[in-house]
Design an enzyme around this catalytic site. Structure first.
Site, PDB file in Angstrom:
ATOM      1  N   HIS A   1      -3.183  12.913 -13.456  1.00  0.00           N
ATOM      2  CA  HIS A   1      -1.889  13.406 -14.183  1.00  0.00           C
ATOM      3  C   HIS A   1      -2.435  13.246 -15.666  1.00  0.00           C
ATOM      4  O   HIS A   1      -3.194  12.401 -16.139  1.00  0.00           O
ATOM      5  CB  HIS A   1      -0.869  12.260 -14.050  1.00  0.00           C
TER       6      HIS A   1
ATOM      7  N   CYS B   1     -10.563   4.880   2.042  1.00  0.00           N
ATOM      8  CA  CYS B   1     -10.385   3.960   3.131  1.00  0.00           C
ATOM      9  C   CYS B   1     -11.657   4.196   3.971  1.00  0.00           C
ATOM     10  O   CYS B   1     -11.799   5.250   4.544  1.00  0.00           O
ATOM     11  CB  CYS B   1      -9.008   4.107   3.913  1.00  0.00           C
TER      12      CYS B   1
ATOM     13  N   SER C   1      -6.986   8.105   2.238  1.00  0.00           N
ATOM     14  CA  SER C   1      -7.566   8.218   0.960  1.00  0.00           C
ATOM     15  C   SER C   1      -7.167   9.359   0.307  1.00  0.00           C
ATOM     16  O   SER C   1      -6.551  10.387   0.707  1.00  0.00           O
ATOM     17  CB  SER C   1      -8.910   8.487   1.236  1.00  0.00           C
TER      18      SER C   1
END
Length: 264
Positions: free
Chosen positions: A118, A141, A113
């Site tokens: 950005h 996950c 995970s």
């Protein structure tokens, strides 16, 4: 709230991967090249690596994840990136979350995970339009759901336009050996948005239910020119200037919302 299906008894770990991707846009009008440069500098300062790290740390707490490692970077001339590796199990004390390096052992978790962001500030070379895009991914996950962070991210980044994708991949197996390809109910990302958020945005969906892919686009319903002007007030502009700027801004918003250039 994420509504789970009836609780499953699993054979081993929950292997489902849930990924939420955001593109969040802020649109602005700055009359001169100097004003556009100051807008870029303002955005670069407002959303530097330190601020983004705090936002993603808050996201980890909201979704109930534990931080393994943080990597962050400010770029020259502008932009920043932050990546946080997370897990379901407690790994470090929360007071240590701001430290870049926790342990070399966290490399083993890089396929699990993570939360990343950005930033991309940019300006139009002639027309005065300036935009800021934040690209955010929350991939988990196991049982942790990234959908819990939806409203916080939208509110924190003061978004004019939001493009969201949510997908569930893989499968988890119950104790009888049956495979399950999703472990919660969902018809639309919109169902996980707070009422005050939904009331402010125009939204459309493009979903592929059989593939567990959900896509929602949003833009603000109300248009207030003052909210889009940088270092200027609408009352100081002539009617002709206001109409010209409003047309430019609305066109930019429409093109970003639909993801294509409109014909003249």
């Amino acid at each position: 709230m994420v509504k789970p299906l009836p609780r499953l008894r699993l054979q081993g770990f929950n292997n489902l991967t849930k990924a939420l991707s955001f593109n969040i846009y802020d649109v602005c009008y700055a009359r001169t090249e100097e004003e556009r440069q100051r807008y870029i500098e303002y955005i670069d300062e407002q959303y530097d690596a330190d601020r983004l790290t705090q936002i993603l740390t808050d996201v980890a707490e909201i979704i109930g994840a534990n931080i393994l490692n943080i990597a962050r970077q400010d770029y020259d001339p502008q932009g920043a990136s932050v990546t946080i590796l997370i897990s379901e199990e407690p790994v470090i004390d929360k007071k240590q979350a701001g430290r870049e390096l926790i342990s070399d052992a966290v490399v083993a978790h890089m396929d699990k995970s993570h939360i990343t962001v950005h930033t991309y500030p940019e300006t139009h070379p002639q027309e005065g339009i300036a935009t800021f895009r934040a690209d955010i991914d929350v991939a988990t996950c196991g049982v942790i759901s990234p959908l819990k962070a939806l409203n916080y991210l939208i509110e924190t980044l003061e978004s004019d336009i939001v493009i969201m994708d949510y997908r569930v991949r893989g499968f988890t197996r119950d104790v009888k050996g049956k495979k399950h390809y999703i472990d919660h109910k969902i018809n639309s990302i919109q169902h996980f948005l707070a009422k005050n958020v939904k009331s402010r945005y125009e939204m459309i969906d493009v979903n592929v239910y059989q593939e567990n892919i959900f896509h929602t686009k949003m833009h603000l319903k109300d248009f207030d020119l003052d909210q889009y002007l940088f270092e200027e007030r609408a009352k100081n502009l002539s009617f002709k200037e206001r109409m010209k700027i409003e047309t430019l801004l609305k066109r930019e918003i429409e093109e970003l919302f639909h993801g294509r250039n409109l014909s003249e």
